[in-house]
Design an enzyme around this catalytic site. Structure first.
Site, PDB file in Angstrom:
ATOM      1  CB  SER A 190       6.603  -8.906   2.514  1.00  0.00           C
ATOM      2  OG  SER A 190       7.015 -10.047   3.192  1.00  0.00           O
ATOM      3  CG  ASP A 452       0.781 -13.872   2.425  1.00  0.00           C
ATOM      4  OD1 ASP A 452       1.803 -14.584   2.430  1.00  0.00           O
ATOM      5  OD2 ASP A 452       0.805 -12.642   2.621  1.00  0.00           O
TER       6      ASP A 452
END
Length: 520
Positions: A190, A452
């Site tokens: 991330s 995602d």
């Protein structure tokens, strides 16, 4: 289906955003504050004990790498798993990102760090990020105190650590573990994934190899695509959510329906933007969906399914809002907010609980206000304001949730200090200058998840017109089928119990890292 409501509420009260970059903005902070009021007081402090075999160390960092007159320092914390080490092995470094390093320890016990260390005879290590966890260098989170929380300072922390750390002190293992003498494989997921990619580009002589998993290397101010990925990932129920939000959008455009609309949701008197934002309270839950049920924190899917469930009373499949006919989806949504979310406010008024017009509620800056660190990074550099989609996209975020609304907390929470003022808008170019969606380097692996919600801010975005990349050993480029946010980061001790796609990505990562190390 209605039996899921206690689970939804429990998840809301305990939701911690542990796994990833956090959805944020004024309403996210309000939900954070609501969680703190409802948090149980018997929680165990994770710092009381460490997993077996894990050792902790600290590394002295300058508060300001770029001003020699500033002599203040702080202790950056790190944790090492030496279990798999064989003489001469690499260091597998897990970047702690925007969270406590303690929350990353599973990744060096059974997760990707441990798997890579086991396969290469390496040390697995978690390095905590400045201003998070135990590595907080200041006495408060005021605007002035946060001015050293910049990308460049944090990159310099990692570079300084790689060049000068003495791991013998913490592990007892003899040897020089500094880069470039020792190969470092730098891993992050991330925000930390973006850091991993940029560290490889910025410091190629120090970072031998890097893996950027769900790495949000493209900073952008609007990010409506986030919600669109969630919508496409849950098609069986999100159509119902979209239908309800379309009704909300239509009603907000008609002044004569405004009061009745908000009354149906139990949000009477709330401003249109705060009202719309409140309806998105659990949208960020999708990114916490994980293949491992023991850490899965997806509260979006059960909520979405609840909205899509037809009422048992067949005569109540629709209703009216003024002269506007509304469907069961809208009624489910309104009933849930009114009967399940609003009561969590207790004795607070609706404005006190969900309103954002009072700036003082965002200005407490003691160290318990842990949300302030990442929000500051958002406001100064990263952007990522998750707003309503364009008119041609079915919405799951109401039209009243705009970028200016989401960004207003930057001025509310961080009034100008004596030494620093938050810029008018985030300096996204300070991130994107390293490559953004096109970031690439030899021995830099790009790993993504098919569903995602942060994928649009990564090199695997399907919303940008990007040139296809070849997947090679030197520059791996892999998309995990069905995956959400950095699904390769966690793992099980019994690898055979992992889903096939997780076994496959772990095996691929082991294979290309082993090939990289053969270059030495």
């Amino acid at each position: 289906m209605f039996l899921l409501l206690p689970l939804l509420l429990s998840t809301l009260l305990h939701f911690t955003f542990v796994q990833s970059v956090k959805p944020f903005g004024t309403q996210a902070v309000k939900i954070w504050q609501l969680q703190q009021r409802n948090k149980p007081t018997t929680l165990i402090d994770a710092a009381q004990s460490l997993p077996s075999g894990i050792v902790e160390g600290t590394f002295t960092q300058p508060l300001d790498h770029f001003n020699p007159k500033n002599t203040f320092t702080f202790e950056q914390h790190y944790w090492v798993n030496p279990t798999f080490y064989k003489e001469g092995g690499p260091v597998i470094l897990i970047d702690g990102g925007e969270d406590s390093g303690l929350d990353r320890l599973p990744y060096i016990v059974t997760g990707v760090g441990a798997k890579l260390a086991n396969a290469t005879g390496g040390l697995a290590l978690v390095l905590e990020h400045r201003y998070y966890g135990q590595s907080i260098p200041v006495a408060n989170f005021s605007t002035d105190s946060l001015r050293w929380l910049t990308n460049d300072q944090a990159f310099a922390d990692s570079a300084n650590f790689l060049q000068h750390v003495n791991l013998t002190t913490s592990t007892g293992i003899q040897g020089d573990f500094t880069a470039p003498k020792r190969p470092y494989i730098y891993y992050g997921g991330s925000y930390a994934g973006a850091r991993s990619a940029i560290m490889k580009v910025k410091y190629p002589e120090l970072v031998f190899g890097a893996i950027s998993s769900s790495g949000v290397s493209f900073a952008t101010i609007p990010l409506w695509q986030y919600g669109d990925v969630v919508r496409n990932a849950t098609p069986d129920c999100s159509a119902a959510v979209s239908k309800a939000i379309e009704t909300v959008n239509l009603a907000l455009e008609r002044p004569e329906l405004n009061s009745e609309l908000k009354e149906m949701f139990g949000l009477t008197g709330l401003a249109d933007d705060d009202f719309g934002s409140t309806l998105t309270f659990n949208l960020g839950g999708w990114q916490n969906h994980n293949w491992d049920p023991s850490i899965d924190e997806d509260d979006w899917t059960p909520f979405c399914e609840l909205i899509a469930t037809k009422l048992s009373n067949t005569s109540a499949q629709s209703g009216t809002l003024g002269n506007l006919e509304v469907g069961y989806e809208f009624l489910n949504y309104a009933n849930y907010i009114k009967n399940e979310l609003v009561p969590l406010c207790g004795d607070e008024s609706i404005e006190e609980c969900f309103g954002t017009t009072n700036s003082t509620q965002f200005q407490a800056d003691d160290l318990s206000q842990t949300w302030r660190s990442w929000q500051f990074q958002v406001c100064t550099a990263w952007g990522f304001f998750i707003n309503a989609p364009p008119a041609n996209i079915p919405p799951i975020i109401p039209n009243s949730v705009t970028v200016p609304y989401l960004a207003k907390i930057c001025k509310q929470a961080y009034p100008p200090g004596k030494f620093f003022q938050v810029p008018e808008e985030p300096d996204v170019e300070s991130v994107n200058k390293y490559g953004g969606l096109n970031i690439a380097a030899d021995r830099l692996a790009i790993i993504g998840g098919e569903f995602d919600p942060w994928r649009p801010a990564t090199p695997e975005s399907s919303y940008a017109n990007l040139r296809p990349r070849e997947d090679t050993i030197l520059r791996p480029f892999k998309l995990i089928p069905g995956a959400v946010h950095h699904w390769d980061e966690n793992g099980l001790e019994d690898t055979s119990a992992e889903p096939p796609e997780i076994q496959a990505i772990h095996n691929a990562e082991i294979a290309f890292v082993q090939e990289w190390l053969k270059e030495l």
